[in-house]
Enzyme design. Structure first.
Site, PDB file in Angstrom:
ATOM      1  N   ILE A   1       0.905  -0.722   0.118  1.00  0.00           N
ATOM      2  CA  ILE A   1      -0.486  -0.259  -0.433  1.00  0.00           C
ATOM      3  C   ILE A   1       0.911   0.931   0.112  1.00  0.00           C
ATOM      4  CG2 ILE A   1      -1.628   1.716   1.299  1.00  0.00           C
ATOM      5  CD1 ILE A   1      -3.366  -1.280   2.194  1.00  0.00           C
ATOM      6  N   GLU A   2       1.163   1.768  -0.482  1.00  0.00           N
ATOM      7  CA  GLU A   2       1.549   3.596  -1.244  1.00  0.00           C
ATOM      8  C   GLU A   2       0.335   4.087  -0.296  1.00  0.00           C
ATOM      9  OE1 GLU A   2       4.165   3.244  -2.038  1.00  0.00           O
ATOM     10  OE2 GLU A   2       5.116   1.825  -3.533  1.00  0.00           O
ATOM     11  N   LEU A   3       0.598   5.006   0.550  1.00  0.00           N
ATOM     12  CA  LEU A   3      -0.177   5.592   1.794  1.00  0.00           C
ATOM     13  C   LEU A   3      -0.103   6.554   1.029  1.00  0.00           C
ATOM     14  CD1 LEU A   3       1.466   4.041   5.009  1.00  0.00           C
ATOM     15  CD2 LEU A   3      -0.765   3.437   3.864  1.00  0.00           C
TER      16      LEU A   3
END
Length: 565
Positions: free
Chosen positions: A340-342
């Protein structure tokens, strides 16, 4: 119990991280176990948190779930989300039904920071690095321009130098913004853009940007389709060559209860799923459907789109990323998991990027202007440093300025952290609760006369996923069958059946989410039977162990009447 609230105001240094984890362990000794997973390259302890209610069973006797963060040194937003998730689960136990259910019946492993050496350097100096502080692939820095804070303001920005061959010019709409020079354009003032820094072994003529001294990338060091440095930058000397990734993989190998994972990274606000190396046709059909379903749940809870790395996140259409953690987790262990790229500054600024990779290559000037407006209004102008003249000792007159990448691009500004943490924590809990869960639905010892008893147990998988997790796990032989053991005391004998036996895996609800698989009957339930002989009052014990679905057991007393649990 009174504990300090989670601090969203800044990102934790290593000492603060250890203090925080230690406080949680002291305040919640029955719900958290703190251990050292291994040592980093620089000799720091790599801390791992195990969350479960120890009163209801030990960690390995419950379905497991894995969370890690800060694989890349600069991506400390991930560490913040992981630490907040620990805080939320502990402080909301007996308050939030989902958190309570998770800690009572499941185990959550959290590695809040993998690149602990690199993150410490990133947080305490002006420098940026990918993962480790280990010099790689060369033992010493190479000739060329190296990123340095040459004007002493604590930041490493950009330098612009007037150059008739330059590809950039100052925007007419905002003098802070550098825009492309038109292909046919001549007669103006043009610039070359370079990283702020010094040139190692400068010949006085040519300028080339040198590779960073610390070029290791942990997320290229995992075994799945690993490729050497010449093919995959940052890959390391061999798969799991780094103490950090090796410690992680050794833990996974010895903790066989894990079903799924999230690995927290930063940039572009997306949920990424495998594969990085193959199109979706490479998946077993059933697994792809479940991946999409879980991804949809993630999108609903976080607001992030879930996309395939191969189809939607390749930086070059003819290149793939090798040695990634998420590919290894799925293809080797059969776990359903996501990277997950936040955080994404353009998204926060209201820019509609479409496909992230396409946008990063080329986008309208209007998007950059929108970003500057967002900086001025939401960040009080702190994110962009105005260009200032500087007399460079090697290059002469230059100007230094540009975006403060650490504040704007690398990680979320602190005021954005609470919402990010809350949304991501909700998805992590939901995903973990999709794990298989073995339950003893019924247990009987029915008297047949002459000290003979018919013993029967009913086992159920009350979880969403099957007890084998995924079709890929079946292909890999990654999960042992469910093991059932009957323990008889002295004086009680087995007439028929087996004291120790393996039974087939149980499906969950995941194979019933489409019309195609809807008519599967009660494949989530099975019965195991024995005939035994023993005196009234004797007590027998039955234990069933699912490697990834948990352990259940019961004790039955033999009495000349029907007994139910």
């Amino acid at each position: 119990m009174k504990v300090n609230k989670f601090d969203f105001s800044h990102y934790y240094t290593y000492a603060e991280l250890v203090d925080y984890l230690t406080q949680m362990a002291e305040d919640y000794p029955k719900l958290i176990d703190l251990q050292v997973l291994g040592k980093s390259y620089a000799g720091r302890d790599i801390w791992l948190v195990t969350l479960t209610n120890q009163v209801t069973g030990s960690p390995l006797t419950k379905p497991g779930y894995w969370i890690d963060a800060n694989t890349h040194a600069a991506e400390v937003t991930g560490s913040a989300v992981a630490c907040y998730t620990i805080y939320y689960l502990l402080t909301q136990y007996h308050r939030d039904p989902q958190a309570t259910n998770l800690l009572d019946n499941y185990t959550v492993y959290v590695l809040p920071r993998l690149a602990i050496d690199g993150a410490e350097k990133y947080l305490t100096t002006p420098y940026w690095l990918r993962s480790s502080v280990r010099p790689y692939p060369y033992p010493e820095k190479q000739d060329g321009l190296h990123w340095e804070d040459i004007n002493g303001d604590g930041l490493i920005l950009l330098m612009r130098i007037q150059d008739e061959c330059g590809a950039w010019k100052v925007s007419e709409e905002d003098p802070r913004l550098m825009v492309d020079r038109e292909p046919e354009e001549f007669g103006g003032t043009y610039y070359t853009l370079l990283p702020e820094g010094f040139i190692h072994n400068y010949d006085g003529k040519n300028i080339k940007v040198a590779p960073r001294l610390e070029g290791m990338d942990f997320n290229r060091n995992y075994p799945y389709l690993w490729m050497p440095e010449g093919v995959q930058k940052g890959a390391g000397d061999l798969p799991l060559s780094e103490s950090e990734t090796r410690s992680e993989a050794e833990f996974w190998q010895s903790h066989r209860n894990i079903n799924g994972f999230i690995s927290y990274h930063t940039h572009c606000a997306l949920i990424l799923r495998p594969y990085s190396t193959h199109p979706d046709e490479h998946f077993p059909v059933e697994d792809l459907e479940i991946y999409k379903l879980i991804g949809e749940k993630g999108s609903k809870l976080t607001g992030y789109e879930c996309v395939s790395v191969y189809h939607d996140f390749r930086r070059h259409p003819q290149q793939v990323t090798n040695g990634g953690m998420d590919d290894y987790g799925y293809d080797h262990f059969g776990w359903f998991g996501f990277t997950i790229e936040l955080w994404d500054a353009p998204t926060a600024a209201g820019v509609n990027k479409g496909k992230h990779i396409d946008w990063s290559r080329r986008h309208p000037v209007a998007d950059d202007l929108k970003l500057l407006q967002w900086n001025d209004q939401k960040l009080a102008g702190k994110g962009f440093i105005n260009w200032e003249p500087f007399n460079h000792p090697q290059l002469g007159e230059v100007e230094i300025g540009g975006w403060d990448d650490k504040l704007v691009w690398d990680n979320a500004p602190p005021e954005y952290l609470p919402d990010i943490c809350n949304r991501q924590c909700r998805f992590a809990i939901a995903h973990a609760l999709m794990s298989p869960r073995l339950v003893l639905g019924r247990a009987d010892a029915i008297y047949q006369g002459s000290d003979i008893y018919h013993v029967m147990i009913q086992l159920e998988n009350q979880g969403f996923l099957p007890t084998y997790t995924s079709q890929k796990a079946l292909e890999r032989g990654a999960v042992k069958p469910i093991e059932v053991n009957l323990s008889l005391p002295s004086g009680v004998s087995l007439v028929s059946g087996q004291l120790k036996q393996n039974i087939n895996h149980l499906e969950g609800r995941s194979n019933k989410v489409t019309k195609l698989w809807a008519k599967q009957g009660t494949d989530y339930r099975c019965h195991v039977e024995w005939v035994i002989k023993g005196a009234s009052g004797s007590e027998i014990e039955i234990t069933a162990v699912g490697e990834r679905s948990g352990m259940v057991s019961c004790r039955l007393r033999l009495e000349p009447s029907k007994v139910k649990l």
